[in-house]
Design an enzyme around this catalytic site. Structure first.
Site, short mmCIF file in Angstrom:
data_model
loop_
_atom_site.label_atom_id
_atom_site.label_comp_id
_atom_site.label_asym_id
_atom_site.label_seq_id
_atom_site.Cartn_x
_atom_site.Cartn_y
_atom_site.Cartn_z
N TYR A 118 6.48 -10.15 6.65
CA TYR A 118 6.38 -8.73 6.94
C TYR A 118 6.82 -8.45 8.37
CZ TYR A 118 3.41 -7.72 2.83
OH TYR A 118 2.92 -7.55 1.56
N ASP B 141 0.82 -1.20 0.00
CA ASP B 141 0.00 0.00 0.00
C ASP B 141 0.86 1.26 0.00
OD1 ASP B 141 -2.34 -1.53 0.21
OD2 ASP B 141 -2.20 -1.59 2.39
#
Length: 258
Positions: A112, A54
């Site tokens: 992540y 994002d």
């Protein structure tokens, strides 16, 4: 013309990008990489990412698949790209892959990390760009217990933006690791899974931080993992403290050492 399939591993600072995916009139990582490839090869070359980070999200392990004319060796391509890419994108490594390689669909797992600062120094501009300045103590035991709920295979529909998965998608993900580690000035959440839904890590972190600061009960974590909507989930944590660290592929897709 014979082609070479190459995996590029990118580092990028996401602050000045509107995410990974190419968009009209927006600066994106995919757009910048494809523009650089076109300058070098004088042709349109698609750059396929392992996932769509994002706006504001960083990477130090984004895997990108490209197909280039065979005259471009792996190291020649890496050097040439790094000579013309902007300063907030860097090709950390490159590897030749079999033609079956697909940056997204061949991935076994993605990893992540999310950085949280709990001391006053987290408000420094030298840290605030890459970590969430939370500004209050966290119950470490509650963080660990909440993360333990996440491991395994679950439906993460409550931890995703509604309507972003394909129709009929089960929203199921297999999480092989989810844990919090202490770090100077705060903590970092690390998670590895076979797939991630839109905003999934940020929804998880926002909810776990609310639990660890006693704004919601621990029981909510288990309840949300069987919920069908995100209406009771905490707001997602800010994007700027999230990093895509690594993507893992089958070794047999590498031509040479992985």
């Amino acid at each position: 013309m014979p082609e070479r399939t190459v995996q590029l591993v990118l580092h990028y600072d996401g602050a000045q990008f509107s995410g990974w995916q190419r968009q009209p009139d927006r600066r994106t990582v995919q757009g910048v990489v494809e523009e650089a490839l076109e300058r070098l090869i004088c042709d349109r070359i698609a750059a396929t990412g392992s996932g769509r980070t994002d706006a504001g999200v960083h990477a130090r392990g984004q895997a990108v698949g490209v197909r280039v004319p065979e005259r471009w060796s792996v190291q020649k391509l890496r050097r040439a790209l790094n000579a013309i890419l902007p300063s907030d994108v860097w090709v950390a490594s490159a590897a030749e892959m079999t033609h079956e390689f697909h940056a997204r669909y061949s991935a076994l797992s993605l990893r992540y990390s999310y950085y949280v600062g709990t001391d006053d120094g987290a408000h420094s501009p030298f840290r605030g760009r890459y970590e969430l300045a939370f500004g209050q103590p966290l119950d470490r035991g509650a963080l660990d217990a909440a993360a333990a709920h996440v491991e395994g295979e679950h439906c993460f529909q409550a931890f995703a933006v509604l309507g972003t998965a394909p129709p009929g998608d089960s929203h199921r993900c297999r999480v092989t690791q989810a844990l919090w580690r202490d770090r100077p000035g705060g903590a970092v959440f690390e998670i590895e899974a076979n797939r991630f839904l839109h905003h999934m890590v940020r929804f998880l972190v926002g909810t776990m931080l609310d639990i660890a600061s006693h704004r919601r009960p621990m029981a909510d974590m288990a309840d949300l993992l069987i919920a069908s909507t995100n209406e009771n989930t905490s707001p997602p944590a800010a994007a700027h403290a999230l990093f895509l660290d690594a993507v893992t592929y089958p070794r047999e897709l590498y031509l040479g050492d992985a």
